[in-house]
Design an enzyme around this catalytic site. Structure first.
Site, mmCIF file in Angstrom:
data_model
loop_
_atom_site.group_PDB
_atom_site.id
_atom_site.type_symbol
_atom_site.label_atom_id
_atom_site.label_comp_id
_atom_site.label_asym_id
_atom_site.label_seq_id
_atom_site.Cartn_x
_atom_site.Cartn_y
_atom_site.Cartn_z
ATOM 1 N N HIS A 168 -30.606 -23.225 95.501
ATOM 2 C CA HIS A 168 -29.229 -22.812 95.038
ATOM 3 C C HIS A 168 -28.410 -21.551 95.723
ATOM 4 O O HIS A 168 -27.383 -21.612 95.963
ATOM 5 C CB HIS A 168 -29.198 -22.715 93.336
ATOM 6 C CG HIS A 168 -27.782 -22.412 92.833
ATOM 7 N ND1 HIS A 168 -26.792 -23.344 92.863
ATOM 8 C CD2 HIS A 168 -27.397 -21.475 92.195
ATOM 9 C CE1 HIS A 168 -25.623 -22.748 92.334
ATOM 10 N NE2 HIS A 168 -25.982 -21.690 92.009
ATOM 11 N N ASP A 200 -21.048 -21.262 93.646
ATOM 12 C CA ASP A 200 -21.429 -21.616 92.136
ATOM 13 C C ASP A 200 -19.784 -21.249 91.291
ATOM 14 O O ASP A 200 -18.976 -21.909 91.707
ATOM 15 C CB ASP A 200 -22.565 -20.571 91.705
ATOM 16 C CG ASP A 200 -22.812 -20.990 90.131
ATOM 17 O OD1 ASP A 200 -23.878 -21.813 89.975
ATOM 18 O OD2 ASP A 200 -22.691 -19.938 89.444
#
Length: 292
Positions: A272, A107
């Site tokens: 994620h 991320d």
């Protein structure tokens, strides 16, 4: 700091003037640095770091502005640019005795890793990116109603004031929303880890927003300059993403090939937060990368 990686030593390392990073260090062998994402801290790597430490020196910092690392006031557009944050990581590794190292980011940390690979190609031996696109491409693919999935990017891109006020007023609800929405396996982030991520994020609203604001501003300029100059990632690169490229109507692997000469692009069925949801998969990927 209440949530630590077992068996790792903790220290603070000055990297840029008065800015020091909180860092966990464990193991011996070829070095690898692991960079966390939003809205988390270095502790998201706890499973992966413990495994890699069997035969690598594993360095796991909190990024500037996050966790227990310093959160400098914004003095110019560069304070939270990925260029500055990448320089932090190169300085950190150097202070720990490593002039060349592998680098993996998730991320926000992946954006820092990409910038480090572009700015410091001689320092980065291998690079792994988990679940992002390079900044320039990220903004290019967001359009129409599909951009609603990235509403937080647009909120935190606004001028200082309102975003910080809105997020600060409901910090746990805001940050907790992403921890819940982006996790396919709710058990992957146990209650103590979730509480630590929320506490750390609650205390870093201003610097987290500044990090995101930089990605809607100066980070785009840096990426565009590299694209214009033909600069690419020259080290072995592995990318792992959810298959959200197909869902949003673009070919993520094709976009990545414009940046990396030696690319392995993978998709995963994990959510994620894949380093916590599927640590065995991420460990296998990183070990494979490190052998290239």
């Amino acid at each position: 700091m209440t949530f630590a990686i077992p068996g790792f030593d903790y220290r603070r390392v000055a990297v840029d003037g008065d800015v020091a990073l909180n860092v966990a260090v464990g193991g011996t062998g070829r070095p690898i640095v692991l960079l966390h994402g939003f809205p988390q801290t270095h502790a998201m790597w706890r499973h992966v770091a413990a495994d890699l430490a069997a035969d690598h020196t594993v360095i796991v910092p909190d990024l500037r502005g996050y966790g227990a690392s310093d959160k400098p006031e914004v003095v110019d557009r560069d304070t939270y640019s990925k260029r500055t944050m990448a320089a932090d990581i190169v300085a950190l590794a150097g202070k720990l005795g490593h002039e060349r190292f592998a680098l993996a980011g998730h991320d926000r940390g992946a954006l820092v890793a990409i910038r480090a690979g572009l700015d410091h190609p001689g320092k980065i031996s291998h690079l792994a990116s988990l679940d992002v696109l390079p900044t320039l491409d990220m903004w290019d693919v967001l359009h129409g109603s599909t951009a609603a999935v990235a509403f937080h990017l647009y909120l935190m891109a606004q001028p200082p004031g309102l975003p910080e006020q809105m997020i600060g007023a409901s910090a746990d609800a805001f940050f907790g929303y992403f921890l819940d929405l982006w996790t396919r396996d709710p058990q992957a982030i146990p209650a103590d880890a979730r509480a630590e991520y929320l506490r750390a994020s609650r205390e870093a609203v201003t610097s987290i927003v500044a990090d995101y604001r930089a990605s809607a501003d100066i980070d785009i300029e840096h990426d565009r300059a590299d694209r214009t100059a033909g600069n690419r990632l020259v080290m072995p690169v592995t990318v792992v993403q959810q298959d959200w490229g197909a869902a949003l109507g673009f070919d993520a692997a094709a976009l990545w090939r414009t940046w990396a000469d030696d690319l392995e692009h993978r998709t995963t069925s994990a959510g994620h937060f894949m380093a916590e949801e599927a640590p065995e998969e991420i460990i296998k990927m990183l070990r494979s990368l490190l052998e290239r």
